[in-house]
Design a protein around this motif. Structure first.
Motif, PDB file in Angstrom:
ATOM      1  N   ASN A 771      48.056  23.086  17.393  1.00  0.00           N
ATOM      2  CA  ASN A 771      48.599  23.853  16.249  1.00  0.00           C
ATOM      3  C   ASN A 771      47.494  24.450  15.402  1.00  0.00           C
ATOM      4  OD1 ASN A 771      51.248  23.344  16.945  1.00  0.00           O
ATOM      5  ND2 ASN A 771      51.433  21.550  15.621  1.00  0.00           N
ATOM      6  N   TYR A 772      46.421  23.668  15.196  1.00  0.00           N
ATOM      7  CA  TYR A 772      45.306  24.181  14.385  1.00  0.00           C
ATOM      8  C   TYR A 772      44.523  25.267  15.119  1.00  0.00           C
ATOM      9  CZ  TYR A 772      46.182  20.581  10.908  1.00  0.00           C
ATOM     10  OH  TYR A 772      46.760  19.803   9.932  1.00  0.00           O
ATOM     11  N   MET A 773      44.654  25.319  16.446  1.00  0.00           N
ATOM     12  CA  MET A 773      44.007  26.402  17.207  1.00  0.00           C
ATOM     13  C   MET A 773      44.689  27.748  16.946  1.00  0.00           C
ATOM     14  SD  MET A 773      43.367  24.290  20.759  1.00  0.00           S
ATOM     15  CE  MET A 773      42.672  25.617  21.751  1.00  0.00           C
ATOM     16  N   PHE A 774      45.929  27.707  16.413  1.00  0.00           N
ATOM     17  CA  PHE A 774      46.668  28.923  16.050  1.00  0.00           C
ATOM     18  C   PHE A 774      46.412  29.346  14.604  1.00  0.00           C
ATOM     19  CE2 PHE A 774      49.519  27.590  19.549  1.00  0.00           C
ATOM     20  CZ  PHE A 774      49.640  28.795  20.221  1.00  0.00           C
ATOM     21  N   ASP A 807      52.105  27.062  27.008  1.00  0.00           N
ATOM     22  CA  ASP A 807      51.189  28.188  26.794  1.00  0.00           C
ATOM     23  C   ASP A 807      49.775  27.733  26.455  1.00  0.00           C
ATOM     24  OD1 ASP A 807      53.089  30.165  27.261  1.00  0.00           O
ATOM     25  OD2 ASP A 807      53.798  30.125  25.180  1.00  0.00           O
ATOM     26  N   ARG A 808      49.432  26.502  26.820  1.00  0.00           N
ATOM     27  CA  ARG A 808      48.123  25.977  26.451  1.00  0.00           C
ATOM     28  C   ARG A 808      46.985  26.837  27.020  1.00  0.00           C
ATOM     29  NH1 ARG A 808      50.958  21.016  27.506  1.00  0.00           N
ATOM     30  NH2 ARG A 808      51.231  19.860  25.552  1.00  0.00           N
ATOM     31  N   LEU A 809      47.090  27.156  28.316  1.00  0.00           N
ATOM     32  CA  LEU A 809      46.032  27.930  28.962  1.00  0.00           C
ATOM     33  C   LEU A 809      45.964  29.340  28.371  1.00  0.00           C
ATOM     34  CD1 LEU A 809      43.868  27.771  31.160  1.00  0.00           C
ATOM     35  CD2 LEU A 809      45.513  28.766  32.754  1.00  0.00           C
ATOM     36  N   LYS A 810      47.121  29.906  28.107  1.00  0.00           N
ATOM     37  CA  LYS A 810      47.175  31.251  27.518  1.00  0.00           C
ATOM     38  C   LYS A 810      46.432  31.267  26.179  1.00  0.00           C
ATOM     39  CE  LYS A 810      50.403  34.817  25.953  1.00  0.00           C
ATOM     40  NZ  LYS A 810      51.830  35.202  25.812  1.00  0.00           N
ATOM     41  N   LEU A 811      46.655  30.245  25.379  1.00  0.00           N
ATOM     42  CA  LEU A 811      46.025  30.155  24.059  1.00  0.00           C
ATOM     43  C   LEU A 811      44.505  30.127  24.200  1.00  0.00           C
ATOM     44  CD1 LEU A 811      45.974  29.623  20.982  1.00  0.00           C
ATOM     45  CD2 LEU A 811      46.321  27.211  21.482  1.00  0.00           C
ATOM     46  N   LEU A 815      41.871  32.964  22.929  1.00  0.00           N
ATOM     47  CA  LEU A 815      40.819  32.601  21.980  1.00  0.00           C
ATOM     48  C   LEU A 815      39.439  33.037  22.477  1.00  0.00           C
ATOM     49  CD1 LEU A 815      41.968  29.051  20.804  1.00  0.00           C
ATOM     50  CD2 LEU A 815      41.859  31.102  19.408  1.00  0.00           C
ATOM     51  N   CYS A 816      39.286  33.144  23.796  1.00  0.00           N
ATOM     52  CA  CYS A 816      38.021  33.645  24.365  1.00  0.00           C
ATOM     53  C   CYS A 816      37.788  35.105  23.979  1.00  0.00           C
ATOM     54  CB  CYS A 816      38.034  33.533  25.895  1.00  0.00           C
ATOM     55  SG  CYS A 816      37.904  31.839  26.492  1.00  0.00           S
ATOM     56  N   GLY A 817      38.875  35.790  23.633  1.00  0.00           N
ATOM     57  CA  GLY A 817      38.775  37.193  23.239  1.00  0.00           C
ATOM     58  C   GLY A 817      38.653  37.396  21.740  1.00  0.00           C
ATOM     59  N   GLN A 847      47.771  34.800  35.428  1.00  0.00           N
ATOM     60  CA  GLN A 847      49.202  35.072  35.209  1.00  0.00           C
ATOM     61  C   GLN A 847      49.626  34.916  33.744  1.00  0.00           C
ATOM     62  OE1 GLN A 847      50.906  32.153  37.842  1.00  0.00           O
ATOM     63  NE2 GLN A 847      49.734  32.924  39.588  1.00  0.00           N
ATOM     64  N   VAL A 848      48.802  34.238  32.946  1.00  0.00           N
ATOM     65  CA  VAL A 848      49.244  33.909  31.579  1.00  0.00           C
ATOM     66  C   VAL A 848      49.201  35.114  30.638  1.00  0.00           C
ATOM     67  CG1 VAL A 848      48.738  31.450  31.702  1.00  0.00           C
ATOM     68  CG2 VAL A 848      46.927  33.022  30.980  1.00  0.00           C
TER      69      VAL A 848
END
Length: 936
Positions: A771-774, A807-811, A815-817, A847-848
């Motif tokens: 959640n804090y990563m968002f 959506d963990r991998l998508k997040l 974040l890499c971007g 795919q994400v």
């Protein structure tokens, strides 16, 4: 060169933590040369002993530890270090003796118990003939020989000491204990006790304790053979070490009877044991009889109270059987009240220590809390009321005085009950009337009772109306320091109850600074008894609300040290008062933020607006914190935290947690706090107490965990206990700073070991971290991403990324971007580790989100070499995972990027980046997706 021994000690501590033992040794040695304070000298010697242990200079370690023990015989760290040194020097008997003292001082310390077991085994091995196991006949012969040496008055002292230690060791082993028991050993041990030689008595009692531990039949037989009357008589002696050893023996017997010992022997011996309830009741009755016997020493009375405190109330309130408490209330409540009602200044007073009456109040509190229903509580109250009424006699002032003292004692135990007793007809009026008595003893008892009674606002209002004038008169006229100090505290307390506008100046002439100065004088005056000096601490706990007073107080080092010494006493009032004074000095109380608009409005309407005192501003608070740290506040707080739960109330825990949080504010001080036991002390505060207290303690732990080496700050298994408090701060109800520092602490922990990562996962921290990563807040997002970067090393975390429907991998990819470089570093690191560990995630990454390739290309061209390296590692993982995926990457602009990076000239700083790019190209050639330039 530094000339302050305290600063040199702190410097030595830092070197020791950094494992630079030579420099630590130099700092401690220099401090020893310059220091003149005895207490600090003991600390310096034991610290230098620790350095010598690390350097394997064991003779010097033993010598320094002995010097510390010469200053303070109960210095448990020095005793343990000398034991370690003596063990290494092969002096096992002496090492065992020191370890035995450590275990006596801290019976619950597992480390000491383990050391005793190890030393015992080594001594036994030495005793055995050339390492062979003794048969029963040889063992019997050796046991007999030991007793002969011990009972022979002409035996050599060293031989006797060795035989005594060997006997204690033998008693701790099942085979040895059984041989002693079967060979008339209990009778021979009784003969040793009857010699009246303290060393032999201790050896005999400790051997009996070992024999009783974990063996119900043997414990019951020993109890019946020795007789409970004899055991209680030995415990009553005025010798602290013997009294404590006998207390431990009786505890071992009680544990067996209650079925709480480590029962290792089953079968026939179980059939020999009769119902234990009769024996338990017999022990309880004798302990209650000890409370009111004039033949019992103050220490013996304390031991009896401690055993009742430990064994009578239920340990778990889910257990419905509170029959032991009911039995004590019916048969011994009046005896406990008699102890509480004692007046030390009266000629007929029972022998007491400074802690006796408070321990009795604690027992009253525990018994009251152990009751299950209103009828049981009513019965308790009626017994108290009946006993107090029996003491009130208008014709006998001494008797009436005891009644007031009893109410005062109950107010220090079950407070609600004490309040009901205050409501008894004439009790409050009697207290006020006694204040006006000409007799000093009447004034002393009455003023103290009024102080305890004024905690409740309704009672304080009555006293303000009826007793303030008397207290002022007493304060001004009396020449008795004991009465004067109590009168001052009463006025301070009533001023506090009346509110700040009521003001202390209304009650005492002169400024609060003068009153505080007087309190500090009393506090430092060691010729005044500790019971009286504690009132000076309580007075300061109110007076330090004044900014000038608190600033003067922290500058008075002798007063601070005197307060810290008193804080080591097991006294509920002292602990609360010390904690309150420290909260005031550190400004760690809650303050209401003034809204500027409302301030202007108040000024416009000519209302009084409270302004911040200049000495309450941040710079002054910081200086006060530094002074407290230098004076040893952390050690005092750590000592306070070890107090019994009945003495260390939840309110006091909260105050201590507030102080710790204020002390941890400056990162430079956190190493000192850890070195003096602050990290260890904070853990129980973060787990038990008020909600506010637990949050404050958890936040202090987070501050330490964020920047400290966990192996040093929280050694051994302790580090795992810190995880839950940190996770508790990952909550939207907590403020941003608490969230951030908790994440930093968890990041630090998750980088240490997989066991710690697993503990964080088990505490269900992952959803909160995600959640804090968002979060929109940059620092929170960065901290959460860095924490996740460390956690993805764990297989269980990886599996959660692999699982469908999230959506963990998508997040992480998105974040890499991000534009934030620190977030990119962490997210790219996490993605690199995930794609390296789980091939499934390589194809899942494509795919994400449709932006995955663009983000990857940006990473591989990034100006920050750390980000670029991680991007290229991700590219390599994708190429290595699947040929089709590699083909997709080759057909994109990524091939051009890899070729550009791979063709760069070798460079030491960039070689790791160039190398990964070349590995990617080599893999593509292996797949025959591209050809070397020479073949093209």
């Amino acid at each position: 060169q530094m000339e302050d021994p305290i600063q040199l000690k702190e410097e030595g501590n830092k070197y020791f933590q950094a494992s630079d033992y030579e420099k630590a040794l130099q700092s401690y040695t220099q401090a020893i040369k310059l220091n003149k304070d005895k207490t600090l000298q003991a600390v310096l010697y034991r610290n230098r002993a620790a350095c010598f242990l690390k350097k394997e200079e064991y003779a010097k370690a033993a010598s320094d530890a002995s010097r510390a023990i010469d200053i303070n015989a109960s210095d448990i760290k020095a005793l343990y270090r000398r034991s370690q040194a003596l063990e290494k020097l092969g002096k096992l008997d002496q090492a065992f003796k020191d370890a035995q003292k450590c275990a006596t001082l801290e019976p619950r310390n597992k480390n000491f118990q383990e050391t005793l077991r190890r030393l015992g085994a080594n001594i036994q091995e030495k005793v055995n003939a050339k390492g062979t196991v003794l048969d029963s006949q040889t063992r019997d012969s050796r046991v007999q020989k030991m007793f002969e040496i011990l009972l022979d008055e002409n035996s050599d002292k060293e031989k006797r000491e060795k035989a005594a230690n060997n006997l204690i060791v033998l008693g701790r082993e099942e085979a040895g204990a059984e041989r002693i028991f079967q060979n008339n050993g209990v009778n021979l041990l009784l003969q040793l006790i009857e010699t009246k030689n303290p060393e032999l008595i201790l050896a005999a009692v400790r051997t009996l304790s070992g024999m009783c531990t974990g063996h119900k039949a043997r414990a019951t037989a020993i109890l019946h053979y020795l007789g409970i009357d004899s055991i209680c008589m030995w415990m009553s002696v005025d010798n602290e070490e013997i009294s404590l050893a006998v207390c431990n023996l009786l505890q071992s017997i009680t544990d067996c009877l209650l079925g709480q010992g480590k029962e290792e022997h089953h079968g026939k011996e179980e059939a020999l044991v009769l119902d234990t309830k009769k024996d338990l009741r017999m022990i309880t009755m004798r302990l209650l009889d000890m409370l009111v016997s004039k033949k019992v020493s103050g220490q013996g009375r304390d031991r009896a109270l401690n055993l009742l405190n430990k064994n009578i109330p239920r340990k778990d309130l889910k257990d419905h059987d509170n029959s032991r408490s009911i039995f004590v209330i019916d048969n011994g409540l009046k005896k406990i009240l008699k102890v509480v009602g004692q007046i030390p200044e009266m000629p007929d007073c029972l022998p007491l220590t400074e802690n006796t009456q408070l321990t009795a109040s604690v027992l009253l509190n525990k018994l009251y809390d152990d009751l299950r229903c209103d009828p049981e509580r009513d019965n308790y109250r009626l017994i108290c009321e009946e006993y107090i009424k029996s003491k009130i006699d208008p014709q006998d002032m001494d008797k009436t005085l005891h009644a007031v003292q009893i109410v005062s004692g109950v107010l220090q135990g079950p407070f609600d009950l004490g309040n009901k007793l205050l409501g008894m007809k004439g009790v409050m009026e009697m207290m006020v009337a006694l204040c006006g008595s000409e007799r000093e003893i009447d004034q002393l008892v009455a003023v103290e009772a009024l102080i305890h009674a004024s905690t409740k606002l309704s009672r304080a209002t009555f006293i303000i109306t009826n007793g303030v004038t008397l207290l002022k008169e007493i304060y001004k006229k009396t020449k008795n320091e004991k009465i004067k100090i109590r009168a001052l505290v009463g006025l301070c307390k009533l001023g506090s109850a009346g509110g700040t506008d009521y003001g202390l100046r209304q009650f005492a002439e002169g400024s609060t600074e003068k009153l505080a100065k007087q309190c500090r004088k009393w506090l430092c005056n060691t010729s005044i008894d500790a019971r009286t000096r504690k009132w000076a601490v309580e007075g300061l706990s109110y007076l330090t609300l004044d900014a000038d007073v608190k600033d003067d107080f922290v500058e008075d080092e002798p007063a601070l040290k005197a307060m810290f010494d008193l804080a080591k006493a097991s006294d509920k009032t002292i602990l609360y008062s010390v904690a309150s004074a420290l909260v005031n000095c550190t400004n760690s109380y809650d303050t209401k933020e003034l809204v500027p608009e409302l301030v202007q409005l108040a000024k416009f309407s000519k209302q009084h607006v409270p302004e911040e005192h200049p000495k309450d501003k941040k710079d002054f608070v910081v200086k006060r914190v530094k002074r407290l740290l230098k004076a040893g506040v952390v050690s005092a707080l750590a000592c306070m935290v070890k107090a019994d739960s009945a003495i260390l109330t939840d309110q006091t825990k909260e105050l201590i947690a507030r102080v710790f949080l204020a002390l941890c504010e400056d990162p430079k001080d956190r190493g000192t706090i850890v070195a003096q036991g602050g990290g260890k002390a904070l853990i129980p505060l973060a787990v038990e107490g008020t909600d506010v207290g637990k949050i404050k303690a958890s936040h202090a732990l987070a501050k330490i965990a964020a920047i400290s080496n966990p192996d040093i700050a929280f050694p051994g298994e302790r580090v795992y206990e810190v995880v839950r408090p940190l996770v508790s701060l990952l909550n939207t109800e907590r403020d941003g700073l608490q969230n951030y520092e908790a994440l930093l602490g968890l990041t630090n922990f998750s980088g240490r070991s997989d066991k710690l990562r697993l503990k964080i996962v088990k505490e269900k921290a992952l959803p909160d971290i995600e959640n804090y990563m968002f979060e929109n807040h940059d620092q929170l997002r960065q901290a959460a991403t860095e924490c996740m970067c460390n956690l993805v090393v764990n297989k269980e975390v990886q599996e959660r990324f692999v699982a469908d429907g999230n959506d963990r991998l998508k997040l992480v990819v998105l974040l890499c971007g991000e534009d934030d470089e620190k977030v990119q570093v962490a997210a790219a690191g996490a993605l690199a580790m995930l794609t390296a560990a789980q091939k499934k995630l390589c194809s899942k990454m494509t795919q994400v989100t449709t932006q995955w390739l663009e983000i990857l290309q940006r990473l591989c061209l990034h100006d920050n070499m750390e980000v670029q390296h991680r991007g290229l590692v991700i590219a390599f993982n994708l190429i290595s995972a699947d040929k089709e995926l590699a083909k997709k990457l080759v057909e994109s602009e990524l091939l051009e990027i890899l070729t550009y990076v791979g063709k760069q000239e070798d460079h030491p700083k960039k070689q790791h980046i160039i190398g990964v790019a070349r590995d990617c190209l080599t893999k593509c050639m292996d797949y025959e997706l591209i050809k070397p330039l020479s073949q093209a």
